[in-house]
Motif scaffolding. Structure first.
Motif, PDB file in Angstrom:
ATOM      1  N   VAL A 158      45.935 -15.598 -20.141  1.00  0.00           N
ATOM      2  CA  VAL A 158      45.327 -16.219 -21.325  1.00  0.00           C
ATOM      3  C   VAL A 158      44.108 -15.427 -21.781  1.00  0.00           C
ATOM      4  O   VAL A 158      43.930 -15.183 -22.984  1.00  0.00           O
ATOM      5  CB  VAL A 158      44.949 -17.685 -21.035  1.00  0.00           C
ATOM      6  CG1 VAL A 158      44.227 -18.300 -22.225  1.00  0.00           C
ATOM      7  CG2 VAL A 158      46.198 -18.500 -20.712  1.00  0.00           C
ATOM      8  N   ALA A 159      43.266 -15.023 -20.844  1.00  0.00           N
ATOM      9  CA  ALA A 159      42.078 -14.248 -21.202  1.00  0.00           C
ATOM     10  C   ALA A 159      42.464 -12.921 -21.843  1.00  0.00           C
ATOM     11  O   ALA A 159      41.849 -12.492 -22.830  1.00  0.00           O
ATOM     12  CB  ALA A 159      41.212 -14.003 -19.966  1.00  0.00           C
ATOM     13  N   THR A 160      43.497 -12.278 -21.316  1.00  0.00           N
ATOM     14  CA  THR A 160      43.973 -11.019 -21.894  1.00  0.00           C
ATOM     15  C   THR A 160      44.503 -11.236 -23.298  1.00  0.00           C
ATOM     16  O   THR A 160      44.205 -10.458 -24.220  1.00  0.00           O
ATOM     17  CB  THR A 160      45.065 -10.407 -21.006  1.00  0.00           C
ATOM     18  OG1 THR A 160      44.532 -10.147 -19.701  1.00  0.00           O
ATOM     19  CG2 THR A 160      45.593  -9.109 -21.599  1.00  0.00           C
ATOM     20  N   TYR A 161      45.292 -12.285 -23.483  1.00  0.00           N
ATOM     21  CA  TYR A 161      45.830 -12.592 -24.814  1.00  0.00           C
ATOM     22  C   TYR A 161      44.711 -12.800 -25.837  1.00  0.00           C
ATOM     23  O   TYR A 161      44.773 -12.295 -26.963  1.00  0.00           O
ATOM     24  CB  TYR A 161      46.706 -13.845 -24.731  1.00  0.00           C
ATOM     25  CG  TYR A 161      46.981 -14.465 -26.083  1.00  0.00           C
ATOM     26  CD1 TYR A 161      47.951 -13.928 -26.930  1.00  0.00           C
ATOM     27  CD2 TYR A 161      46.255 -15.579 -26.522  1.00  0.00           C
ATOM     28  CE1 TYR A 161      48.190 -14.484 -28.187  1.00  0.00           C
ATOM     29  CE2 TYR A 161      46.490 -16.134 -27.762  1.00  0.00           C
ATOM     30  CZ  TYR A 161      47.459 -15.597 -28.587  1.00  0.00           C
ATOM     31  OH  TYR A 161      47.679 -16.142 -29.823  1.00  0.00           O
ATOM     32  N   ILE A 162      43.673 -13.519 -25.438  1.00  0.00           N
ATOM     33  CA  ILE A 162      42.581 -13.825 -26.358  1.00  0.00           C
ATOM     34  C   ILE A 162      41.772 -12.569 -26.698  1.00  0.00           C
ATOM     35  O   ILE A 162      41.310 -12.409 -27.827  1.00  0.00           O
ATOM     36  CB  ILE A 162      41.681 -14.915 -25.745  1.00  0.00           C
ATOM     37  CG1 ILE A 162      42.421 -16.257 -25.747  1.00  0.00           C
ATOM     38  CG2 ILE A 162      40.366 -15.043 -26.511  1.00  0.00           C
ATOM     39  CD1 ILE A 162      41.726 -17.366 -25.011  1.00  0.00           C
ATOM     40  N   GLU A 163      41.635 -11.656 -25.727  1.00  0.00           N
ATOM     41  CA  GLU A 163      40.797 -10.479 -25.944  1.00  0.00           C
ATOM     42  C   GLU A 163      41.531  -9.311 -26.595  1.00  0.00           C
ATOM     43  O   GLU A 163      40.876  -8.364 -27.066  1.00  0.00           O
ATOM     44  CB  GLU A 163      40.206 -10.012 -24.599  1.00  0.00           C
ATOM     45  CG  GLU A 163      39.312 -11.025 -23.908  1.00  0.00           C
ATOM     46  CD  GLU A 163      37.994 -11.245 -24.632  1.00  0.00           C
ATOM     47  OE1 GLU A 163      37.720 -10.516 -25.604  1.00  0.00           O
ATOM     48  OE2 GLU A 163      37.247 -12.153 -24.223  1.00  0.00           O
ATOM     49  N   ILE A 164      42.856  -9.333 -26.636  1.00  0.00           N
ATOM     50  CA  ILE A 164      43.633  -8.196 -27.148  1.00  0.00           C
ATOM     51  C   ILE A 164      43.207  -7.744 -28.556  1.00  0.00           C
ATOM     52  O   ILE A 164      43.033  -6.545 -28.792  1.00  0.00           O
ATOM     53  CB  ILE A 164      45.141  -8.505 -27.091  1.00  0.00           C
ATOM     54  CG1 ILE A 164      45.669  -8.233 -25.682  1.00  0.00           C
ATOM     55  CG2 ILE A 164      45.931  -7.681 -28.102  1.00  0.00           C
ATOM     56  CD1 ILE A 164      47.121  -8.579 -25.476  1.00  0.00           C
ATOM     57  N   PRO A 165      43.038  -8.651 -29.533  1.00  0.00           N
ATOM     58  CA  PRO A 165      42.656  -8.174 -30.874  1.00  0.00           C
ATOM     59  C   PRO A 165      41.344  -7.394 -30.893  1.00  0.00           C
ATOM     60  O   PRO A 165      41.187  -6.467 -31.696  1.00  0.00           O
ATOM     61  CB  PRO A 165      42.530  -9.473 -31.685  1.00  0.00           C
ATOM     62  CG  PRO A 165      43.387 -10.460 -30.969  1.00  0.00           C
ATOM     63  CD  PRO A 165      43.255 -10.110 -29.524  1.00  0.00           C
ATOM     64  N   PHE A 166      40.412  -7.748 -30.008  1.00  0.00           N
ATOM     65  CA  PHE A 166      39.111  -7.078 -29.983  1.00  0.00           C
ATOM     66  C   PHE A 166      39.199  -5.680 -29.380  1.00  0.00           C
ATOM     67  O   PHE A 166      38.295  -4.863 -29.575  1.00  0.00           O
ATOM     68  CB  PHE A 166      38.105  -7.917 -29.194  1.00  0.00           C
ATOM     69  CG  PHE A 166      37.938  -9.304 -29.746  1.00  0.00           C
ATOM     70  CD1 PHE A 166      37.235  -9.512 -30.920  1.00  0.00           C
ATOM     71  CD2 PHE A 166      38.515 -10.395 -29.117  1.00  0.00           C
ATOM     72  CE1 PHE A 166      37.091 -10.793 -31.447  1.00  0.00           C
ATOM     73  CE2 PHE A 166      38.380 -11.672 -29.628  1.00  0.00           C
ATOM     74  CZ  PHE A 166      37.663 -11.871 -30.809  1.00  0.00           C
ATOM     75  N   MET A 167      40.278  -5.409 -28.650  1.00  0.00           N
ATOM     76  CA  MET A 167      40.512  -4.066 -28.126  1.00  0.00           C
ATOM     77  C   MET A 167      41.341  -3.245 -29.108  1.00  0.00           C
ATOM     78  O   MET A 167      41.099  -2.041 -29.289  1.00  0.00           O
ATOM     79  CB  MET A 167      41.226  -4.144 -26.768  1.00  0.00           C
ATOM     80  CG  MET A 167      41.509  -2.804 -26.125  1.00  0.00           C
ATOM     81  SD  MET A 167      40.039  -1.961 -25.486  1.00  0.00           S
ATOM     82  CE  MET A 167      39.800  -2.863 -23.947  1.00  0.00           C
ATOM     83  N   ILE A 168      42.310  -3.886 -29.753  1.00  0.00           N
ATOM     84  CA  ILE A 168      43.200  -3.162 -30.658  1.00  0.00           C
ATOM     85  C   ILE A 168      42.448  -2.622 -31.865  1.00  0.00           C
ATOM     86  O   ILE A 168      42.653  -1.473 -32.286  1.00  0.00           O
ATOM     87  CB  ILE A 168      44.366  -4.071 -31.117  1.00  0.00           C
ATOM     88  CG1 ILE A 168      45.357  -4.277 -29.970  1.00  0.00           C
ATOM     89  CG2 ILE A 168      45.087  -3.466 -32.323  1.00  0.00           C
ATOM     90  CD1 ILE A 168      46.537  -5.163 -30.332  1.00  0.00           C
TER      91      ILE A 168
END
Length: 271
Positions: free
Chosen positions: A145-155
């Protein structure tokens, strides 16, 4: 634009910076020197650095933030690279960013429904014969869940770095006989490293202080500094100790920013 007009535009920014950034940081630092009884002391810092519990929380925070950042980077870089090659890349990028507009609490409760014993994931596992599993309130569910939420901020920063990459460098690499792997390793990745560093900052720093997901998704199995701060401020009412942990967290964030920041070359000309 005159110097006076520039100074006029700078005033609202300065006021905002002082009221909502500098003042809260100073208040946290000031509060960290008071005990739960309101007495001025440095015992909070002594307790923090001598307590195995707090040191373990610190290591847990860094470890989980590291795992979230690595997982996010492994997913985001290929996604951003492929996204940059698509025809309607701006539209796809918008669709990736859209989930960030949804409240974090709503997304957390949505995943509770998905990962629960009677959720859609367990329904699928039961359908294919594996049987229902304990997915919610585990380290794996928290990381997912944490990875899913943070993905846009890395992309986003990686995508911007890839978009700004001059295609002539890639063409030159191919003309010199480099294959796709060598071109990526020697040209594309080094030239987009600034985007990766920005993405690491945008993901790692917030991940250090997660507390809502640790409670709702991790079931308090994952204990971090963010969880400890929440407990001290809302449960034990020990604002001094909570502020002390906050100061340590702020220092850790500053160190991460320095470590991942862009280093200027010596002799670089400044305009």
């Amino acid at each position: 634009m005159t110097k006076q007009s520039k100074a006029l535009y700078f005033i609202p920014y300065s006021i905002w910076l002082v009221l909502f950034v500098i003042a809260p940081l100073l208040l946290i630092f000031y509060q960290s020197f008071f005990s739960i009884d309101g007495q001025f002391t440095i015992e909070n810092y002594k307790t923090y650095f001598e307590s195995s519990t707090y040191l373990t929380m610190t290591l847990n925070s860094v470890w989980y933030a590291f795992l979230i950042t690595v997982l996010t980077l492994l997913i985001s870089y290929p996604t951003a690279y492929l996204l940059n090659k698509t025809k309607h890349k701006q539209l796809w990028l918008l669709l990736i960013i859209l989930p960030t507009w949804i409240n974090l609490l709503l997304k957390a409760y949505a995943f509770i429904g998905i990962f629960s014993a009677n959720g859609s994931v367990n329904d699928f596992l039961a359908f294919i014969g594996i049987g229902r599993q304990q997915i919610l309130f585990t380290d794996v569910s928290f990381l997912l869940v944490a990875t899913y939420i943070e993905i846009p901020f890395m992309i986003l920063p990686i995508f911007n770095a890839l978009e700004e990459l001059n295609p002539s460098y890639i063409s030159a690499s191919r003309d010199l006989g480099a294959n796709n792997v060598e071109t990526f390793r020697r040209v594309i990745f080094p030239l987009t490293l600034s985007g990766v560093k920005s993405g690491v900052q945008a993901v790692f720093i917030p991940s250090l202080s997660l507390f809502m997901l640790t409670r709702l998704i991790g079931g308090n199995r994952v204990i971090t500094l963010g969880t400890a701060i929440e407990q001290h401020f809302l449960v034990t009412q020990d604002w001094g100790m909570g502020s002390t942990i906050g100061v340590v967290l702020i220092v850790a964030m500053l160190l991460i920013m320095l470590a991942t920041g862009e280093k200027r070359k010596k002799g670089e000309n400044h305009k």
